[in-house]
Each structure stands twice: as structure tokens, then as C-alpha cells.
Design an enzyme around this catalytic site. Structure first.
Site, PDB file in Angstrom:
ATOM      1  N   ASP A 238     -71.568 -65.829  16.715  1.00  0.00           N
ATOM      2  CA  ASP A 238     -71.382 -65.029  15.487  1.00  0.00           C
ATOM      3  C   ASP A 238     -71.399 -65.942  14.268  1.00  0.00           C
ATOM      4  O   ASP A 238     -72.056 -65.649  13.267  1.00  0.00           O
ATOM      5  CB  ASP A 238     -70.049 -64.267  15.534  1.00  0.00           C
ATOM      6  CG  ASP A 238     -70.110 -63.083  16.478  1.00  0.00           C
ATOM      7  OD1 ASP A 238     -71.226 -62.643  16.816  1.00  0.00           O
ATOM      8  OD2 ASP A 238     -69.031 -62.595  16.881  1.00  0.00           O
ATOM      9  N   GLY A 337    -103.646 -68.571  -1.718  1.00  0.00           N
ATOM     10  CA  GLY A 337    -105.041 -68.427  -1.291  1.00  0.00           C
ATOM     11  C   GLY A 337    -105.391 -69.483  -0.256  1.00  0.00           C
ATOM     12  O   GLY A 337    -104.583 -69.802   0.624  1.00  0.00           O
ATOM     13  N   GLU A 361     -80.751 -68.077  18.613  1.00  0.00           N
ATOM     14  CA  GLU A 361     -79.402 -67.505  18.418  1.00  0.00           C
ATOM     15  C   GLU A 361     -79.455 -65.968  18.443  1.00  0.00           C
ATOM     16  O   GLU A 361     -78.748 -65.291  17.703  1.00  0.00           O
ATOM     17  CB  GLU A 361     -78.751 -68.082  17.154  1.00  0.00           C
ATOM     18  CG  GLU A 361     -78.588 -69.596  17.301  1.00  0.00           C
ATOM     19  CD  GLU A 361     -77.516 -70.234  16.445  1.00  0.00           C
ATOM     20  OE1 GLU A 361     -76.615 -69.520  15.996  1.00  0.00           O
ATOM     21  OE2 GLU A 361     -77.598 -71.466  16.269  1.00  0.00           O
TER      22      GLU A 361
HETATM   23  C1  LIG Z   1     -86.927 -73.974  18.886  1.00  0.00           C
HETATM   24  C2  LIG Z   1     -85.869 -73.358  19.740  1.00  0.00           C
HETATM   25  C3  LIG Z   1     -84.584 -73.868  19.730  1.00  0.00           C
HETATM   26  C4  LIG Z   1     -83.589 -73.329  20.548  1.00  0.00           C
HETATM   27  N1  LIG Z   1     -82.352 -73.911  20.600  1.00  0.00           N
HETATM   28  C5  LIG Z   1     -81.455 -73.492  21.539  1.00  0.00           C
HETATM   29  C6  LIG Z   1     -80.218 -74.199  21.733  1.00  0.00           C
HETATM   30  O1  LIG Z   1     -79.915 -75.160  21.021  1.00  0.00           O
HETATM   31  N2  LIG Z   1     -79.385 -73.786  22.731  1.00  0.00           N
HETATM   32  C7  LIG Z   1     -79.673 -72.732  23.525  1.00  0.00           C
HETATM   33  O2  LIG Z   1     -78.877 -72.415  24.406  1.00  0.00           O
HETATM   34  N3  LIG Z   1     -80.850 -72.034  23.364  1.00  0.00           N
HETATM   35  C8  LIG Z   1     -81.740 -72.405  22.398  1.00  0.00           C
HETATM   36  N4  LIG Z   1     -82.917 -71.733  22.234  1.00  0.00           N
HETATM   37  C9  LIG Z   1     -83.216 -70.599  23.109  1.00  0.00           C
HETATM   38  C10 LIG Z   1     -83.237 -69.279  22.359  1.00  0.00           C
HETATM   39  O3  LIG Z   1     -81.946 -68.909  21.987  1.00  0.00           O
HETATM   40  C11 LIG Z   1     -83.941 -68.253  23.259  1.00  0.00           C
HETATM   41  O4  LIG Z   1     -85.318 -68.612  23.287  1.00  0.00           O
HETATM   42  C12 LIG Z   1     -83.764 -66.822  22.782  1.00  0.00           C
HETATM   43  O5  LIG Z   1     -82.434 -66.405  22.932  1.00  0.00           O
HETATM   44  C13 LIG Z   1     -84.686 -65.839  23.516  1.00  0.00           C
HETATM   45  O6  LIG Z   1     -84.637 -66.028  24.900  1.00  0.00           O
HETATM   46  P1  LIG Z   1     -86.000 -66.165  25.725  1.00  0.00           P
HETATM   47  O7  LIG Z   1     -86.842 -67.197  25.044  1.00  0.00           O
HETATM   48  O8  LIG Z   1     -85.677 -66.385  27.152  1.00  0.00           O
HETATM   49  O9  LIG Z   1     -86.738 -64.775  25.540  1.00  0.00           O
HETATM   50  P2  LIG Z   1     -86.508 -63.468  26.443  1.00  0.00           P
HETATM   51  O10 LIG Z   1     -85.063 -63.166  26.568  1.00  0.00           O
HETATM   52  O11 LIG Z   1     -87.301 -63.592  27.686  1.00  0.00           O
HETATM   53  O12 LIG Z   1     -87.159 -62.349  25.515  1.00  0.00           O
HETATM   54  C14 LIG Z   1     -88.565 -62.116  25.448  1.00  0.00           C
HETATM   55  C15 LIG Z   1     -88.780 -60.899  24.528  1.00  0.00           C
HETATM   56  O13 LIG Z   1     -88.123 -59.741  25.094  1.00  0.00           O
HETATM   57  C16 LIG Z   1     -87.224 -59.195  24.137  1.00  0.00           C
HETATM   58  N5  LIG Z   1     -86.054 -58.625  24.820  1.00  0.00           N
HETATM   59  C17 LIG Z   1     -85.281 -59.209  25.763  1.00  0.00           C
HETATM   60  N6  LIG Z   1     -84.275 -58.390  26.124  1.00  0.00           N
HETATM   61  C18 LIG Z   1     -84.419 -57.260  25.383  1.00  0.00           C
HETATM   62  C19 LIG Z   1     -83.702 -56.030  25.277  1.00  0.00           C
HETATM   63  N7  LIG Z   1     -82.609 -55.785  26.012  1.00  0.00           N
HETATM   64  N8  LIG Z   1     -84.148 -55.079  24.424  1.00  0.00           N
HETATM   65  C20 LIG Z   1     -85.261 -55.311  23.656  1.00  0.00           C
HETATM   66  N9  LIG Z   1     -85.978 -56.448  23.714  1.00  0.00           N
HETATM   67  C21 LIG Z   1     -85.559 -57.412  24.547  1.00  0.00           C
HETATM   68  C22 LIG Z   1     -86.837 -60.367  23.251  1.00  0.00           C
HETATM   69  O14 LIG Z   1     -86.327 -59.935  21.985  1.00  0.00           O
HETATM   70  C23 LIG Z   1     -88.159 -61.102  23.130  1.00  0.00           C
HETATM   71  O15 LIG Z   1     -88.968 -60.476  22.165  1.00  0.00           O
HETATM   72  C24 LIG Z   1     -83.911 -72.232  21.382  1.00  0.00           C
HETATM   73  C25 LIG Z   1     -85.205 -71.700  21.370  1.00  0.00           C
HETATM   74  C26 LIG Z   1     -86.176 -72.258  20.581  1.00  0.00           C
HETATM   75  C27 LIG Z   1     -87.574 -71.690  20.644  1.00  0.00           C
END
Ligand SMILES: Cc1cc2nc3c(=O)[nH]c(=O)nc-3n(C[C@H](O)[C@H](O)[C@H](O)COP(=O)(O)OP(=O)(O)OC[C@H]3O[C@@H](n4cnc5c(N)ncnc54)[C@H](O)[C@@H]3O)c2cc1C
Length: 381
Positions: A238, A337, A361
Site C-alpha cells: 500500500d 513528431g 506493485e
Molecule cells: C521491471 C520490473 C520490476 C519488478 N520488481 C519487482 C520486485 O522488486 N519485487 C517483486 O516481488 N516483484 C517485482 N516485479 C514483478 C511484478 O510485480 C509482477 O510482474 C506483476 O505483479 C505482475 O505479475 P506477472 O508478471 O506474473 O503477471 P501475471 O500475474 O501473469 O498477469 C498477466 C496479465 O494478467 C492480468 N491478470 C492477472 N490476474 C488477473 C485478474 N484476477 N483479473 C484481471 N486480470 C488479471 C494482469 O493484470 C496482466 O495483465 C517486477 C516486475 C518488473 C517487470
């Protein structure tokens, strides 16, 4: 927005500092992908790596509103530096401050708050992102110790940070209530890091896997009671979301200022392009959305300072500000542009950096879930 004389003075100092020490390096670090130790060291010297931690634990004791405004300035100068600052302040430090024992605060929080060490937050795994509570890394008790195994992915500051707050499963039967939080030092045997990911933006903010293989740590490195790991992680997110909202505001403000200046100076058809309604209305929309985003994030920060519930407001601010950053950066490229598509101008970097604010996050879809749940809960009360 009305600020107190103290807040105004701090903000002016930080604005000048970022303009002089961080902004001039941003493009070079974006291209080289070098880790921004120099910028972080400079920010540590002015107390911004432990901004909201009380002075007794080595921090600067700032309120959340002042810190949020400082973060905007840092992210406006360089969003890569900004996310490292936001993570160390907003996640590990808040987790230790809120849930750590006195001894844990002295050992782990104080060096972070003094800026001697950088903190990282390890929740995401390859099969558990949005559904974070389904994580599979394990923590198994062995006498007074714990043995940790598993892999975290996408960890901001991975391999560079010294202190890692890690969520692992300590009870396979209890779902979200079977997750526990531990604090780890980078040099612990069995802890290794992958190579930095090749990313669309935030090139200087390294993101790696964090691998745990037979990592043995004492029970004194457990944060909060067993099974409380998701509470520790989610409540800290949060606060983290206010940080990402302000990161988005900073990126948007940088893109807006660049676009405004370009529109004012560029001439076509014998007049400034700023005089064409098609351009000036874009600038007006950018300014309006940035203003609204900033107010939303600061309102969430104000609620946090008043120790009132702010989870919904933090999610709303993160959702709106991140969509604003993407809107503003896209429109800024359009105002430039062809030059907007060039690496010679900063809006190309802002356009790439903005995207991540809608993902980490908690994605925008997850923010909408959090907000809608709260909105319907309000109806039931
Ligand atoms: C550059 C970068 C830095 C990061 N830093 C950290 C860090 O320091 N520590 C850490 O722990 N993590 C970190 N993350 C991870 C980040 O928090 C996750 O990538 C993010 O929470 C999404 O998880 P995922 O990539 O597994 O996508 P997924 O959960 O697989 O989601 C894929 C798609 O499905 C959608 N989706 C999933 N569930 C639902 C739902 N119930 N309803 C509707 N849509 C849904 C999502 O919104 C997304 O569009 C980082 C990621 C990046 C890219």
C-alpha cells in the site's frame, strides 16, 4: 497545493539537487545500463534513502507527503534511480519499521535508513505474479534455524542490494496464511543472483532472479509471526503504491515539460506549433491529468500520515497516475513528431520508462480489483 515552509524548503533543495546531480546522467545510464551507485550515494548523503524512518533508526523522519514530493523530483530526473529509491524506502524499510523487533530494527533497518545499504523486496515467482499468495519457495524449520529454497523473479536491485525481504511458504496447507517473511543478507551462503534482465525501460534499475538453495538462517531473521508474510508484504505494498504513483507523476511531469518547451519553440506553417489547438489541447490535457494524479497520491500519503486507512486511495492513485504517465509520455512523443522517436530527445526514454508503472506493485487490472472490492465493501457497511 499548499505546503508548509519546511516542506517548501526541502522540496526546493531536492529539486535543485536532482537537476544538478541526477538528471544530467539519466540518458547516459539509460544507454549503458550501468547501476546508478553514484546517484544513490549522493541521495544517501542528503538522507533520501531512509526518508520516512525515524531518526532513532538512522532515517530522516520525513512525513509521507514530503517524501512523495521528493520522489517525484527524483523520478522526474531519472525514473531508474527513482524506483530503487522507492523500493528501499517503501518496502523493506516500511516492513522492518512496522513489523520488526527492536533488535531487528537496529541490525537491519538502521543501515538501510542511513543509506549504507540498499533494500530489495522479493515476492514474485515465475508462476506467481498477480496471484502472489500462491508462491512456492519454501522455508522449513530445522531446530532454531530455517532452510530456504526457491527462486524469486524480477527483483528490483537484485544482486546489488545488500538486504532482501523474502516471502516463502512455511506451511503448504494454509494458502495465504502459510507464507512467512524473512530478512536475508546478500552474502548468505546459498543465495545467488541471475543476470540483469534486458528490459524495455528502467535500464539502470537492475532486475534479476534471486535464487535460494539450502539457505540456512536463524529464526531471529523471521519478520513477524509465522504465517503473517502476506500481511507484511501486502500492507507494505500500500505504501509502495504511493511511491509508484509519484514515480509515474515524475515521469509524466518530465515528459510534459519537454513537450511544452518543444511546442513553444517549434514552428510549422509559419507559427509555433503550440498555437495549433491540436497541440495546445494535448498540453492542457497533460497538465490536468498530472495535477489530478499528484493530488490523488498526496491525499493517500496524507491519510497514511494521519494513520487512517489508505489502501483504496493508494490503489486509485497508482492506477490513475500510471495511466496518466503513459498517456502523457505518448502525447509528448507525438508533440515532438519525428524527433520524439529519436534517442536524441528525452521523451523516447520517458515513453519506455512509463510503461512499467502500469505493471509492477500490482498491475492496473489488480488495482481495479482492489478498488472495486473496497467500493462494494463501502456499500455493505
Ligand atoms: C521491471 C520490473 C520490476 C519488478 N520488481 C519487482 C520486485 O522488486 N519485487 C517483486 O516481488 N516483484 C517485482 N516485479 C514483478 C511484478 O510485480 C509482477 O510482474 C506483476 O505483479 C505482475 O505479475 P506477472 O508478471 O506474473 O503477471 P501475471 O500475474 O501473469 O498477469 C498477466 C496479465 O494478467 C492480468 N491478470 C492477472 N490476474 C488477473 C485478474 N484476477 N483479473 C484481471 N486480470 C488479471 C494482469 O493484470 C496482466 O495483465 C517486477 C516486475 C518488473 C517487470
Amino acid at each position: 497545493m499548499h505546503l508548509s515552509p519546511d516542506q517548501t524548503a526541502i522540496l526546493e533543495t531536492v529539486r535543485d539537487f536532482c537537476k544538478e546531480k541526477i538528471a544530467p546522467l539519466a540518458s547516459q545510464y539509460d544507454r549503458s545500463g550501468a547501476f546508478p551507485w553514484v546517484q544513490l550515494g549522493a541521495l544517501a548523503e542528503i538522507g533520501l534513502l531512509g526518508a520516512c524512518v525515524p531518526e532513532e533508526f538512522g532515517g530522516s523522519g520525513l512525513d509521507s507527503v514530503t517524501y512523495a514530493l521528493c520522489l517525484e523530483e527524483i523520478c522526474k530526473a531519472d525514473a531508474s534511480v527513482g524506483v530503487l529509491v522507492s523500493v528501499t524506502n517503501g518496502l523493506p524499510q516500511q516492513m522492518l519499521l512496522r513489523y520488526g523487533t527492536q533488535a531487528q530494527k537496529e541490525q537491519w533497518l538502521t543501515p538501510l535508513a542511513r543509506g549504507e545499504k540498499l533494500g530489495a523486496f522479493c515476492l514474485t515467482e515465475s508462476s506467481s505474479g498477480s496471484d502472489a499468495a500462491s508462491l512456492k519457495s519454501t522455508g522449513v524449520r530445522d531446530g532454531d534455524d530455517w532452510i530456504l529454497d526457491g527462486q524469486k523473479v524480477w527483483i528490483t536491485g537484485g544482486g546489488k542490494a545488500q538486504t532482501y525481504l523474502v516471502m516463502v511458504r512455511t506451511n503448504p496447507e494454509k494458502g495465504a496464511r502459510g507464507v512467512t517473511c524473512f530478512v536475508l543478507d546478500k552474502d548468505t551462503a546459498g543465495l545467488t543472483f541471475g543476470k540483469p534482465e534486458a528490459k524495455l525501460g528502467l535500464h539502470a534499475a537492475h532486475t534479476t532472479t534471486v535464487n535460494m538453495s539450502n539457505v540456512r538462517i536463524p529464526d531471529s531473521q523471521r519478520i513477524a509471526p509465522e504465517g503473517h508474510g502476506m500481511i507484511v508484504a501486502l500492507s507494505s505494498l500500500d505504501a509502495g503504491r504511493i511511491g509508484i504513483a509519484m514515480q509515474a507523476v515524475g515521469i509524466a511531469q518530465a515528459a510534459f515539460e519537454a513537450a511544452r518547451e518543444y511546442a513553444f519553440n517549434r514552428e510549422q506553417f509559419g507559427s509555433r506549433i503550440a498555437e495549433f489547438e491540436g497541440i495546445s489541447f494535448k498540453i492542457a490535457d497533460m497538465a490536468t491529468r498530472i495535477h489530478a494524479s499528484r493530488l490523488m497520491a498526496l491525499e493517500a500519503a496524507r491519510l497514511k500520515d494521519a494513520q487512517l486507512p489508505y489502501s483504496k486511495e493508494a490503489s486509485m492513485a497508482k492506477l490513475f497516475a500510471s495511466e496518466t504517465a503513459n498517456f502523457v509520455a505518448k502525447e509528448a512523443v507525438q508533440v515532438f513528431g519525428g524527433n520524439g522517436y529519436s534517442r536524441e530527445y528525452p521523451v523516447e526514454r520517458h515513453y519506455r520508462d512509463a510503461k512499467i508503472t502500469e505493471i509492477y506493485e500490482g498491475t492496473s487490472e489488480i488495482q481495479r480489483l482492489v478498488i472495486s472490492k473496497q467500493v462494494f465493501k463501502d456499500l455493505k457497511q
